[in-house]
Scaffold this active site. Structure first.
Site, mmCIF file in Angstrom:
data_model
loop_
_atom_site.group_PDB
_atom_site.id
_atom_site.type_symbol
_atom_site.label_atom_id
_atom_site.label_comp_id
_atom_site.label_asym_id
_atom_site.label_seq_id
_atom_site.Cartn_x
_atom_site.Cartn_y
_atom_site.Cartn_z
ATOM 1 N N HIS A 96 0.836 -1.203 0.000
ATOM 2 C CA HIS A 96 0.000 0.000 0.000
ATOM 3 C C HIS A 96 0.870 1.251 0.000
ATOM 4 O O HIS A 96 0.387 2.356 0.200
ATOM 5 C CB HIS A 96 -0.913 0.013 1.229
ATOM 6 C CG HIS A 96 -1.793 -1.192 1.352
ATOM 7 N ND1 HIS A 96 -2.669 -1.563 0.358
ATOM 8 C CD2 HIS A 96 -1.934 -2.113 2.328
ATOM 9 C CE1 HIS A 96 -3.307 -2.666 0.738
ATOM 10 N NE2 HIS A 96 -2.877 -3.012 1.918
ATOM 11 N N ARG A 117 -10.288 2.392 -5.818
ATOM 12 C CA ARG A 117 -11.716 2.129 -5.570
ATOM 13 C C ARG A 117 -12.374 3.449 -5.197
ATOM 14 O O ARG A 117 -11.722 4.318 -4.601
ATOM 15 C CB ARG A 117 -11.851 1.154 -4.397
ATOM 16 C CG ARG A 117 -13.277 0.715 -4.128
ATOM 17 C CD ARG A 117 -13.323 -0.264 -2.957
ATOM 18 N NE ARG A 117 -14.638 -0.861 -2.838
ATOM 19 C CZ ARG A 117 -14.988 -1.716 -1.884
ATOM 20 N NH1 ARG A 117 -14.100 -2.080 -0.976
ATOM 21 N NH2 ARG A 117 -16.210 -2.215 -1.826
ATOM 22 N N SER A 125 -15.412 0.171 3.879
ATOM 23 C CA SER A 125 -14.695 -1.088 4.052
ATOM 24 C C SER A 125 -13.596 -0.935 5.111
ATOM 25 O O SER A 125 -13.429 -1.780 5.998
ATOM 26 C CB SER A 125 -14.099 -1.502 2.702
ATOM 27 O OG SER A 125 -13.428 -2.717 2.804
ATOM 28 N N PHE A 213 -16.367 -13.125 -5.839
ATOM 29 C CA PHE A 213 -16.491 -12.859 -4.403
ATOM 30 C C PHE A 213 -16.903 -14.118 -3.632
ATOM 31 O O PHE A 213 -16.286 -14.482 -2.631
ATOM 32 C CB PHE A 213 -17.510 -11.731 -4.194
ATOM 33 C CG PHE A 213 -17.678 -11.331 -2.766
ATOM 34 C CD1 PHE A 213 -16.708 -10.582 -2.120
ATOM 35 C CD2 PHE A 213 -18.815 -11.709 -2.054
ATOM 36 C CE1 PHE A 213 -16.863 -10.207 -0.785
ATOM 37 C CE2 PHE A 213 -18.972 -11.338 -0.729
ATOM 38 C CZ PHE A 213 -17.999 -10.586 -0.098
ATOM 39 N N MET A 216 -14.002 -16.744 -3.587
ATOM 40 C CA MET A 216 -12.845 -16.344 -2.776
ATOM 41 C C MET A 216 -13.179 -16.393 -1.288
ATOM 42 O O MET A 216 -12.353 -16.745 -0.465
ATOM 43 C CB MET A 216 -12.356 -14.946 -3.182
ATOM 44 C CG MET A 216 -11.408 -15.020 -4.369
ATOM 45 S SD MET A 216 -10.771 -13.439 -4.945
ATOM 46 C CE MET A 216 -9.766 -12.866 -3.599
ATOM 47 N N ARG A 241 -16.324 -8.997 3.050
ATOM 48 C CA ARG A 241 -17.474 -8.471 3.780
ATOM 49 C C ARG A 241 -18.702 -8.378 2.892
ATOM 50 O O ARG A 241 -19.693 -9.041 3.098
ATOM 51 C CB ARG A 241 -17.090 -7.096 4.358
ATOM 52 C CG ARG A 241 -17.992 -6.550 5.421
ATOM 53 C CD ARG A 241 -17.541 -5.143 5.783
ATOM 54 N NE ARG A 241 -17.545 -4.275 4.607
ATOM 55 C CZ ARG A 241 -18.556 -3.509 4.230
ATOM 56 N NH1 ARG A 241 -19.650 -3.475 4.946
ATOM 57 N NH2 ARG A 241 -18.480 -2.755 3.143
HETATM 58 P P1 A3P Z 1 -15.852 -4.695 1.362
HETATM 59 O O1 A3P Z 1 -15.394 -4.492 2.793
HETATM 60 O O2 A3P Z 1 -16.534 -3.494 0.819
HETATM 61 O O3 A3P Z 1 -16.650 -5.926 1.183
HETATM 62 P P2 A3P Z 1 -8.371 -5.115 0.148
HETATM 63 O O4 A3P Z 1 -8.049 -6.461 -0.376
HETATM 64 O O5 A3P Z 1 -7.715 -4.010 -0.593
HETATM 65 O O6 A3P Z 1 -8.191 -5.049 1.624
HETATM 66 O O7 A3P Z 1 -9.937 -4.868 -0.150
HETATM 67 C C1 A3P Z 1 -10.935 -5.531 0.578
HETATM 68 C C2 A3P Z 1 -12.283 -5.257 -0.079
HETATM 69 O O8 A3P Z 1 -12.338 -5.949 -1.336
HETATM 70 C C3 A3P Z 1 -13.457 -5.755 0.745
HETATM 71 O O9 A3P Z 1 -14.538 -4.859 0.459
HETATM 72 C C4 A3P Z 1 -13.675 -7.143 0.132
HETATM 73 O O10 A3P Z 1 -14.931 -7.690 0.366
HETATM 74 C C5 A3P Z 1 -13.471 -6.826 -1.340
HETATM 75 N N1 A3P Z 1 -13.178 -8.017 -2.156
HETATM 76 C C6 A3P Z 1 -12.224 -8.942 -1.950
HETATM 77 N N2 A3P Z 1 -12.290 -9.910 -2.874
HETATM 78 C C7 A3P Z 1 -13.317 -9.594 -3.691
HETATM 79 C C8 A3P Z 1 -13.886 -10.215 -4.847
HETATM 80 N N3 A3P Z 1 -13.423 -11.364 -5.347
HETATM 81 N N4 A3P Z 1 -14.947 -9.583 -5.444
HETATM 82 C C9 A3P Z 1 -15.440 -8.429 -4.943
HETATM 83 N N5 A3P Z 1 -14.924 -7.796 -3.856
HETATM 84 C C10 A3P Z 1 -13.882 -8.375 -3.235
#
Ligand code: A3P
Length: 280
Positions: A96, A117, A125, A213, A216, A241
């Site tokens: 990051h 995003r 999030s 989503f 995963m 989430r």
């Molecule tokens: P939300 O909390 O809005 O659900 P990072 O990996 O940068 O920490 O980002 C996490 C965010 O990406 C979370 O968002 C998570 O649910 C979402 N995310 C992870 N994998 C995903 C997927 N395959 N499709 C859609 N969103 C995904």
């Protein structure tokens, strides 16, 4: 304010509690076949890493289901980088950090993919994330997080500067969470092309399915370490989430929205504003 643990501070920027070897990263030696996935936290970093790792590893779905994600993709500022050869190429990293903290030769040497995003969804999030993760143990309202964002007192510094820096670097493949969700096939093809790989339509579809989503969220390779089994699905539910666009509507009132939009209009590169935020 609001955080239970001490966050780290360097050059007036705040970093997560685990980034203790931050200044060692600069001297990390990259390879020309390294790929770095970079994003502001909670912007779809993990999702993009998984896609990139699979493309780099010839869609080895079996390994992606059995080997912990954190052993496949190295989180630069979380793992102490004492040795350079701690895992085999093709190496995929996540970070990051902005260029001022990243390995010195990264720009010249390696491929960089950046994910942005919508900051409203990112902040929602992030709010859930810092409340849940013990190391952050944030206690407070969403409005406190928004104020941190506006005043650049959020981890990794000013979000606008973060995004601008990678958008303005022509070597970087710039993607968005929203593109990945709305047009996964096109976006995955773009990533593959950037990495110099070709995917058939069938392979692309398989990759879209595997990195959806729902899938995963069920992939045990994302189990967080040291939690017992019963807690693990719960951990995954917290990390994966919602995975949606637009949850911000449940957290922002009009005043909060205009505070954020005001910051973007002043600090975000106008091309990003036009390209990504003009109709929202
Ligand atoms: P939300 O909390 O809005 O659900 P990072 O990996 O940068 O920490 O980002 C996490 C965010 O990406 C979370 O968002 C998570 O649910 C979402 N995310 C992870 N994998 C995903 C997927 N395959 N499709 C859609 N969103 C995904």
């Amino acid at each position: 304010e609001g955080f239970g643990e001490k966050l780290l501070k360097h050059n007036n920027k705040i970093f997560p509690y685990f980034a203790t070897d931050l200044l060692k990263i600069k001297s990390f030696r990259t390879r020309s076949d390294d790929v770095f996935v970079i994003a502001y936290p909670k912007s779809g970093t993990t999702w993009t890493e998984e896609i990139v790792w699979l493309i780099q590893n010839n869609l080895d779905f079996e390994k992606a289901s059995s080997v912990a994600h954190s052993d496949r993709v190295v989180f630069l500022e979380e793992k102490p980088l004492v040795q350079n050869d701690f895992f085999e190429p093709p190496r995929v990293f996540k970070s990051h950090l902005t260029f001022d903290y990243l390995p010195q030769n990264i720009e010249k040497n390696s491929k960089i993919i950046y994910v942005m995003r919508n900051p409203k969804d990112m902040l929602v999030s992030y709010f859930h994330f810092v409340k849940w993760i013990k190391g952050f143990s944030f206690v407070g309202e969403f409005s406190v997080i928004l104020d941190h964002f506006i005043q650049n007192r959020i981890i990794y510094g000013n979000w606008c500067e973060h995004v601008n820096q990678f958008f303005e670097n022509t070597k970087v493949l710039f993607l968005t969470f929203e593109d990945l969700l709305d047009s996964p096939i096109e976006t995955i093809k773009k990533i593959a092309c950037f990495l110099g790989k070709e995917l058939t339509d069938d392979q692309t579809q398989k990759l879209v399915d595997f990195t959806s989503f729902k899938k995963m969220k069920k992939n045990s390779s994302f189990f967080f370490q040291k939690a017992d089994d019963s807690k693990q699905q719960n951990q995954l539910d917290l990390f994966f989430r919602k995975g949606e666009i637009g949850d911000w509507i449940n957290y922002f009132n009009e005043e909060m929205s205009s505070k954020l939009e005001d910051k973007l209009s002043k600090e975000l590169n106008p091309s990003i504003q036009i390209k990504y935020f003009s109709s929202k």
